[in-house]
Design an enzyme around this catalytic site. Structure first.
Site: not given
Ligand code: OAD
Length: 231
Positions: A54, A88, A90, A105, A172
């Site tokens: 981190y 996110n 950030d 988160h 996702s």
């Molecule tokens: P993921 O990495 O699971 O999913 C990212 C999504 O962004 C995918 O569906 C990609 O297709 C999409 N993607 C990639 N590039 C993109 C772009 N340029 N524009 C739009 N979409 C794009 O991330 P999260 O769903 O945010 O939690 O993950 C959820 C949580 O899992 C996070 O907050 C984190 C993680 O573990 C913790 O750390 C507690």
């Protein structure tokens, strides 16, 4: 009265700023198993590894900038009441100018007591094992790890319920409770922007825009404007 538009954003919205997503790289996040660095078990097992991880993420944040998608969402405040619910950690939505951001988160710019996560401080220098909060506990990043409660979920649910328009961007939809938030929406004006949307039940209810965030948000704005013109 302005319409209320609620965004639920995930890692994908920051991808074009250079912040890596979680699940697009063989399940590894910056070369680590997510559970190693983002779970309460991982923290208990190896604090030094988690803090090193981190500390790096926090420093990396100073090297990235909000992209056009963050900026366009902030600019929508001129015509809508906008709430951003983000998974996110950030601060790119805030730096783009969004004024109402709920972090489900946690936040990479804050650290806290390990005894009480409400006792936060600015995370403005690296944390080392042995660095203590004034309550005597080890300092830790203000992140909601797997295995921990998501205190902001109630507020987020209320916002989704009151929304006239809900937009999911770049997630996702794998991690609950965030992934189930859309089900509380009372509106059927629903959009999902993602180049590779998740295999989710949401797909049958949402207008899906299969594009990157920086292209998908302008397309969404065109759609909203053309709907308003029709009224
Ligand atoms: P993921 O990495 O699971 O999913 C990212 C999504 O962004 C995918 O569906 C990609 O297709 C999409 N993607 C990639 N590039 C993109 C772009 N340029 N524009 C739009 N979409 C794009 O991330 P999260 O769903 O945010 O939690 O993950 C959820 C949580 O899992 C996070 O907050 C984190 C993680 O573990 C913790 O750390 C507690």
């Amino acid at each position: 009265m302005k319409k209320k538009i609620v965004f639920l954003t995930g890692a994908g919205i920051s991808a074009e700023s250079g912040v890596k997503t979680f699940r697009d790289h063989d399940g590894l996040w910056e070369n680590h198993d997510v559970m190693e660095v983002a779970s309460i078990e991982g923290w208990r097992k190896d604090k030094e590894l988690v803090l090193r991880f981190y500390n790096q993420r926090r420093r990396q944040l100073d090297e990235v900038e909000p992209n056009l998608a963050h900026l366009a969402i902030a600019a929508l405040e001129a015509s809508y009441e906008v709430v951003v619910i983000t998974q996110n950690v950030d601060d790119l939505h805030e730096r783009a100018g969004s004024t109402k951001v709920l972090h489900l988160h946690g936040e990479l710019k804050k650290m806290c007591s390990s005894n009480n996560k409400r006792l936060t401080l600015p995370y403005d220098k690296d944390i080392q094992v042995g660095d203590k909060h004034e309550d005597g506990s080890q300092l830790r990043p203000f992140i909601v790890w797997f295995g921990e409660d998501v205190p902001m979920i109630q507020d987020a649910t209320l916002e989704i319920r009151k929304a006239d328009i809900v937009v999911i961007v770049g997630t996702s939809l794998q991690v609950y409770p965030a992934a189930g938030l859309w089900e509380y929406a009372k509106t059927d004006d629903l959009y999902y922007i993602d180049p590779l949307p998740a295999e989710s039940r949401a797909l049958q209810y949402f207008t899906v825009i299969r594009k990157k965030a920086t292209e998908g948000i302008p397309e969404l704005i065109n759609l909203l404007n053309s709907k308003d013109d029709q009224v």
